[in-house]
Scaffold this motif. Structure first.
Motif, PDB file in Angstrom:
ATOM      1  N   GLU A 237      -1.774 -14.892   8.891  1.00 31.62           N
ATOM      2  CA  GLU A 237      -1.762 -16.341   8.699  1.00 31.62           C
ATOM      3  C   GLU A 237      -0.441 -16.979   9.075  1.00 31.62           C
ATOM      4  OE1 GLU A 237      -0.230 -14.713   4.741  1.00 31.62           O
ATOM      5  OE2 GLU A 237      -1.631 -14.114   6.312  1.00 31.62           O
ATOM      6  N   ALA A 238       0.519 -16.184   9.548  1.00 34.84           N
ATOM      7  CA  ALA A 238       1.869 -16.702   9.762  1.00 34.84           C
ATOM      8  C   ALA A 238       1.950 -17.693  10.922  1.00 34.84           C
ATOM      9  CB  ALA A 238       2.836 -15.545  10.013  1.00 34.84           C
ATOM     10  N   LEU A 239       1.177 -17.478  11.976  1.00 35.21           N
ATOM     11  CA  LEU A 239       1.278 -18.303  13.177  1.00 35.21           C
ATOM     12  C   LEU A 239      -0.031 -19.040  13.452  1.00 35.21           C
ATOM     13  CD1 LEU A 239       3.096 -15.769  15.540  1.00 35.21           C
ATOM     14  CD2 LEU A 239       4.132 -17.480  14.046  1.00 35.21           C
ATOM     15  N   THR A 240       0.078 -20.225  14.061  1.00 29.56           N
ATOM     16  CA  THR A 240      -1.111 -20.947  14.497  1.00 29.56           C
ATOM     17  C   THR A 240      -1.670 -20.285  15.747  1.00 29.56           C
ATOM     18  OG1 THR A 240       0.081 -22.442  15.992  1.00 29.56           O
ATOM     19  CG2 THR A 240      -0.046 -23.072  13.663  1.00 29.56           C
TER      20      THR A 240
ATOM     21  N   GLY B 229       0.708 -20.121  18.435  1.00 28.78           N
ATOM     22  CA  GLY B 229       1.916 -19.324  18.244  1.00 28.78           C
ATOM     23  C   GLY B 229       3.023 -19.990  17.463  1.00 28.78           C
ATOM     24  N   PHE B 230       2.735 -21.147  16.828  1.00 28.62           N
ATOM     25  CA  PHE B 230       3.750 -21.833  16.035  1.00 28.62           C
ATOM     26  C   PHE B 230       3.751 -21.290  14.611  1.00 28.62           C
ATOM     27  CE2 PHE B 230       2.627 -25.159  19.197  1.00 28.62           C
ATOM     28  CZ  PHE B 230       3.880 -25.273  19.799  1.00 28.62           C
ATOM     29  N   PRO B 231       4.915 -21.108  14.001  1.00 27.78           N
ATOM     30  CA  PRO B 231       4.965 -20.626  12.620  1.00 27.78           C
ATOM     31  C   PRO B 231       4.416 -21.659  11.648  1.00 27.78           C
ATOM     32  CG  PRO B 231       7.142 -21.248  13.372  1.00 27.78           C
ATOM     33  CD  PRO B 231       6.252 -21.306  14.579  1.00 27.78           C
ATOM     34  N   GLN B 232       3.721 -21.186  10.619  1.00 27.11           N
ATOM     35  CA  GLN B 232       3.183 -22.054   9.585  1.00 27.11           C
ATOM     36  C   GLN B 232       3.912 -21.818   8.266  1.00 27.11           C
ATOM     37  OE1 GLN B 232      -1.214 -23.033  10.008  1.00 27.11           O
ATOM     38  NE2 GLN B 232      -1.262 -20.831  10.396  1.00 27.11           N
ATOM     39  N   ARG B 233       3.907 -22.832   7.422  1.00 32.59           N
ATOM     40  CA  ARG B 233       4.520 -22.692   6.102  1.00 32.59           C
ATOM     41  C   ARG B 233       3.446 -22.261   5.112  1.00 32.59           C
ATOM     42  NH1 ARG B 233       9.500 -25.499   6.344  1.00 32.59           N
ATOM     43  NH2 ARG B 233      10.312 -24.944   8.378  1.00 32.59           N
TER      44      ARG B 233
END
Length: 248
Positions: free
Chosen positions: A53-56, A59-63
């Motif tokens: 679940e870390a990246l969209t 490839g963008f990081p998610q909080r």
């Protein structure tokens, strides 16, 4: 002599359900103030590489998950370690996962008399508007801002309001004796541009300090309250006195 930061990472399996506990144990490892920023970066890197679940999808990081603690607690602790403890090799900080009444413990081994709170509680001035901007940034690569005020001024006013709300909320909670409250402003997350004139003059130490002055009677349960960014400590409340720093 400088030695590289080499945390004792347990062998990872590549299965996040199994590796998550190992990464959290690493995150909780006592770490020198001088290495805490590298420590936070290591934990974030392991999370981004391992958690599904870390990246969209782009490839963008998610909080999400551990990333919330990394950006809401570990990175603020790292900035505070550099600013307040001056990146000392003799100050050890241990982040604590879970719902206890503090986010980190401190062991200050510097020579001479030191006045260091053994417990640190960390909070930020991020709100739903910041969360929506991150979503927009992940999709579009930029963030639109429409206001009758300059973006920096509007954001600063919002953070001053948020500081008051955060402090009022924290003042009603009972914490361990010897706890300092760290309030991370995080106003440098988004880069903005001003066209047609100079950047506005914002006095963060004075404006945030006014809030501390107004609420100092309600905050007597804390050893100290610090308001700071990645670049500077703006103000501090301790011993019933509000101290303003030079800021940026």
């Amino acid at each position: 002599m400088f030695t590289p930061y080499e945390p004792p990472i347990e062998p990872l399996t590549g299965v996040w359900k199994e590796d998550k506990a190992k990464v959290i144990r690493l995150a909780e490892m006592p770490t020198k103030a001088s290495r805490f920023l590298q420590h936070a970066h290591t934990v974030e890197t392991l999370y981004n590489k391992g958690a599904p679940e870390a990246l969209t999808s782009k490839g963008f990081p998610q909080r999400k998950g551990l990333s919330r603690e990394v950006h809401g607690e570990l990175y603020p602790l790292a900035r505070f370690a550099g600013l307040h403890y001056q990146g000392s090799d003799d100050v050890w900080i241990s982040w604590k996962n879970g719902n206890q009444s503090y986010d980190a413990t401190v062991e200050d081994l510097r020579p001479g008399p030191q006045i260091s709170s053994p417990y640190l509680e960390v909070t930020t001035l991020q709100d739903e508007e910041d969360a929506e901007r991150i979503k927009e940034l992940n999709v579009a690569g930029e963030v639109g801002f429409f206001s009758h005020e300059l973006p920096e001024v509007a954001d600063h006013r919002r953070r001053v309001r948020n500081l008051r709300g955060v402090l009022e909320k924290k003042s009603k909670i009972e914490y361990e004796p010897g706890t300092s409250l760290l309030v991370y402003t995080d106003e440098y997350r988004f880069r903005s541009s001003v066209w047609g004139g100079p950047s506005p003059r914002i006095d963060q130490p004075y404006d945030f300090g006014e809030v501390l002055e107004d609420l100092k009677q309600a905050l007597v349960g804390f050893d100290a309250v610090f308001v700071f960014s990645k670049r500077a400590i703006y103000c501090r409340l301790s011993g019933g006195l509000v101290v303003l720093y030079d800021g940026d």
